[in-house]
Design a protein around this motif. Sequence first.
Motif, PDB file in Angstrom:
ATOM      1  N   ARG A 182      70.681  54.395   3.031  1.00  0.00           N
ATOM      2  CA  ARG A 182      70.064  53.116   2.636  1.00  0.00           C
ATOM      3  C   ARG A 182      70.288  52.848   1.152  1.00  0.00           C
ATOM      4  N   ARG A 184      72.620  53.798  -0.578  1.00  0.00           N
ATOM      5  CA  ARG A 184      74.033  53.515  -0.813  1.00  0.00           C
ATOM      6  C   ARG A 184      74.320  52.061  -0.497  1.00  0.00           C
ATOM      7  N   GLY A 185      73.406  51.409   0.236  1.00  0.00           N
ATOM      8  CA  GLY A 185      73.593  50.000   0.559  1.00  0.00           C
ATOM      9  C   GLY A 185      74.155  49.760   1.949  1.00  0.00           C
ATOM     10  N   GLU A 186      74.131  50.791   2.810  1.00  0.00           N
ATOM     11  CA  GLU A 186      74.702  50.661   4.147  1.00  0.00           C
ATOM     12  C   GLU A 186      73.906  49.671   5.004  1.00  0.00           C
ATOM     13  N   TYR A 190      75.650  50.581  10.701  1.00  0.00           N
ATOM     14  CA  TYR A 190      76.194  51.867  10.261  1.00  0.00           C
ATOM     15  C   TYR A 190      75.117  52.944  10.308  1.00  0.00           C
ATOM     16  N   VAL A 194      76.110  55.711  12.899  1.00  0.00           N
ATOM     17  CA  VAL A 194      76.807  56.823  12.259  1.00  0.00           C
ATOM     18  C   VAL A 194      75.829  57.864  11.712  1.00  0.00           C
ATOM     19  N   GLU A 195      74.686  57.398  11.217  1.00  0.00           N
ATOM     20  CA  GLU A 195      73.758  58.363  10.631  1.00  0.00           C
ATOM     21  C   GLU A 195      72.724  58.862  11.649  1.00  0.00           C
ATOM     22  N   ILE A 196      72.135  57.941  12.414  1.00  0.00           N
ATOM     23  CA  ILE A 196      71.026  58.343  13.294  1.00  0.00           C
ATOM     24  C   ILE A 196      71.518  58.856  14.646  1.00  0.00           C
TER      25      ILE A 196
ATOM     26  N   LEU B 333      64.634  51.740  -2.936  1.00  0.00           N
ATOM     27  CA  LEU B 333      64.045  52.175  -1.667  1.00  0.00           C
ATOM     28  C   LEU B 333      62.567  51.822  -1.569  1.00  0.00           C
ATOM     29  N   LEU B 352      66.103  46.180  -1.537  1.00  0.00           N
ATOM     30  CA  LEU B 352      67.456  46.583  -1.135  1.00  0.00           C
ATOM     31  C   LEU B 352      68.345  45.413  -0.723  1.00  0.00           C
ATOM     32  N   PHE B 360      74.685  48.575  -6.007  1.00  0.00           N
ATOM     33  CA  PHE B 360      74.508  49.833  -5.272  1.00  0.00           C
ATOM     34  C   PHE B 360      75.450  50.900  -5.812  1.00  0.00           C
ATOM     35  N   ASN B 375      74.062  64.693   6.220  1.00  0.00           N
ATOM     36  CA  ASN B 375      73.929  64.526   7.668  1.00  0.00           C
ATOM     37  C   ASN B 375      74.592  65.703   8.399  1.00  0.00           C
ATOM     38  N   HIS B 378      77.989  65.365  10.333  1.00  0.00           N
ATOM     39  CA  HIS B 378      79.253  64.973   9.707  1.00  0.00           C
ATOM     40  C   HIS B 378      79.892  66.138   8.959  1.00  0.00           C
ATOM     41  N   PHE B 390      83.476  52.702   1.511  1.00  0.00           N
ATOM     42  CA  PHE B 390      82.437  51.679   1.471  1.00  0.00           C
ATOM     43  C   PHE B 390      82.503  50.852   0.191  1.00  0.00           C
ATOM     44  N   TYR B 391      82.629  51.508  -0.943  1.00  0.00           N
ATOM     45  CA  TYR B 391      82.607  50.774  -2.209  1.00  0.00           C
ATOM     46  C   TYR B 391      83.971  50.288  -2.655  1.00  0.00           C
TER      47      TYR B 391
END
Lengths: 284, 608
Positions: A182, A184-186, A190, A194-196, B333, B352, B360, B375, B378, B390-391
Amino acid sequence: MIAERRHWATRAWALMKGLPLAGRIGFALVLFWALAALLGPSLAPHPVGAVVAMDVYGTFTAAHPLGTDYLGRDMLSRILHGARLTIGLALAAAVAASVTGTTIAILSATIGGWIDEGVGRLMDALISIPSKMLALVMVASFGASPTLLILTAAFSYTPGAFRIARSLAINVRTLDYVQAARARGEGTGYIAWVEIFPNMVNPMLADFGLRFVFVVLLLSGMSFLGLGVQPPDADLGSLVRENISGLFEGAPAVVMPALAIASLTVGVNLLIDALSGRSSQVEQ
Amino acid sequence: MAQPHVQVTGLCVAARGPGGSEALIVRDVSFAIPKGQVLALIGESGSGKTTIALSLLGYARPGCRFAAGTVRIGSTDVLSLDDEELYRLRGGQVSYIAQSAAAAFNPMKTIMDQVVEGTAIHGTLTRSASETRAVELFRALALPDPEGIGSRYPHQVSGGQLQRLMAAMALITEPELVVLDEPTTALDVTTQIEVLRAFRHVVRERGTTAVYVSHDLAVVAQMADRIVVLSEGEVRESGATADILERPRHDYTRSLLAAARPKPRTTDEPREDTPLLEVRDLGAGYGRVGADGLPEIRVLDAIDLTIPRGATLGVIGESGCGKTTLARVVAGLVPAARGEVRFDGEPLPTNLHQRTKEQFRRIQIVFQNADTVLNPAHTIRSILERPLAFYRGVTGEAAGRRVAELLDLVKLPGSLADRRPAELSGGQKQRVNLARALAAEPDLILCDEVTSALDTVVGAAILDLLAELRRSLGVSYLFISHDISTVRAVCDDILVLYAGRKVESGSRSALAAPPYHPYADLLIASVPELRTGWLEGLPPRVTIPIAETHAAQPAGLCPFLDRCPLRVPGLCDRLAPPRQRFPSGKEVLCHREGEDLARHQLNTAITT
Ligand SMILES: Nc1ncnc2c1ncn2[C@@H]1O[C@H](COP(=O)(O)OP(=O)(O)O)[C@@H](O)[C@H]1O
Ligand code: SF4
Ligand SMILES: [Mg+2]
């Protein structure tokens, strides 16, 4: 890593060797029924509707290993066909229930706020409808087509899958790696997929197995009442029903399909128990 | 020396590895403790401290077994006892005090019931006699309200008090040997000091023989007569406490000592003063937002801070004071309820969804606990590639090269890229955590207790890395910690937070000399020094009774009021304290004037 590259059959074998005895029995039963559903009808010695014996409610013979039914049809052939129908319908309904329930749950948990709350309430309301009652009403109003049976069963078991998936997703959602995503701005998609999602696959697979068992029992029950699969098609439940008068003679025609339902559901249960027991041991 | 009271000879403990093969995790360990002495086992995590400590209770963890050696307590040969005899030994002759008291207490039973349980099980005393003994112990351990505290439930006392109550539970059977396993590691320094004093007093007064397990040399210096230094399951060195601290012979001991005295990693050279991050009058918290626009649980109030480009601001305070919340507000957050956050001259939305991708990217947060922040599903590669894609839209081969560079930057081997987080050690995970932040090429990194969960030597390496990245990449840091010596070592400016308020702030050098805010003074005075006799030498004021709760102060009053030894009756409890600026440039939130504070202070100037 290396395990992923190995052939799936090798992995399945390695998985089975790691299981306790009950788990191996479950694994063998599930494998047996999976093969029966896939190959059964092509292996069946007789066409499904053919009257092939003079003897009704015949017992085990070399020509008819599982006996004959109330019209003198070959039970082995009928069970092989019936198994495909039962397993196919149940699989379709269970997949639909699990996928729908999980998808709604993850998205709702990721978005949070009043949407999450509203969806939760709605599902709580749906879960209180008894599945058998709903199925009876649906069949009474729209007739019993396979599509309707699948839809009804899927609809009945979606709230249950949702509930399990949501409680898993809620736990994962608060974990630091989701917070990090979050920050990171996702986006929602996603984070959800991808995460959950990858961190709740294993318990959801176990839940899927259970839901499959529920649907098998629901469909068999419906067919037994004559409201499920309609003749000339016959699933395992209908086979029990149409041969029920052989019960007093102890005819294989009624015992064998009942046994088939039992061994299918017990097998899935044993396998799930062994697998989820194993993964919780690994976590410890 | 007479026959030692406790004697461990040639102890070897074997553990079954993942492949089913056995490996020795404790190898040929021997030591002896004379009656009434305290022996410390010191070493990094995984050095075998707890395994050895547990062997004194005849306990081998699942998968472990005693492979060789003897453990003798008095005339008892511990390793040869059967289950029944072991049961009588534990909680009778030998007792154990663990790191987390909260885990040892049942929340549903009163404290007294649990403290006297040991005597009931072993049938040694009547209930009323053991309650009398328990009250004596509560008094000796300097617990508030010794007569009444027994009737409370565990959640009704503080963490430090619970830790002392656990000591009472362990001591009630009058054991010959007490094993203390990192008993203060989970506590704040100002609380730790109370607990250490109480332990020391009780152990000395009763002539109990004790084994004190810790990774913290400064704490051990206060508690132990002798020290055994362990690494990788072997004794590296052992000797009297003062000898080990002043004349270490083994290289490993020297590296432990060096890591315990953090060296400054920042220079005092003049720097740019363009602010990168500015926070003005910030208020934030959790829960539903009320009609006044403020959240139900208010955590931060009236916070001002500035981080110049390329600088490091340290935020220090005890657990629960709002440090993490501050980082989370800057990261977006937690929404700000009041005030303003500006980043590089522009207002920064604290919601956010209103932030741009560039915002960000430029602010990255490195969370406290590296174990939970990666995670598990991954690989390290995909964790590091995500911010690149992403960035910056960097994918494929270019991303692969960049991942290798990033791993190199945080000094990890490139072969780690295809592993998953569970296959990495704590220090390695923290480096990956940092590398992920660096992948975004940020201007500001929010570091929340990045070294707190790590061993001192590993933590020191991470601090070196942060300093190096700052020199080479020019990033700024908001560096959060509860450890004042770490903050002093890496920060240019320091902000002291207490109960969500900024009580003191200034440059690192200004914070090394009085006058201090009374809380900052207490905090600094509570950090154990790496020499024997420091605890005895402390003036009694350092142990002012800690208020039972941090009851929310009436609006605006001094947040430290109920713990402050210098409070001025009639003033501090009536009026909100002013924010004073002293000649050294530091700001202090207090009614007392500078000279007045300096006169009463515990600390004199500190050399950094
Ligand atoms: N999600 C939350 N909901 C409610 N209260 C919270 C939440 N997170 C933290 N708090 C409370 O806010 C206060 C400050 O917490 P935190 O910022 O984590 O402090 P620190 O990092 O200094 O230990 C604590 O009292 C904590 O209990
Ligand atoms: S304002 Fe008063 S109570 Fe608060 S720190 Fe200063 S002297 Fe102590
Ligand atoms: Mg924190």
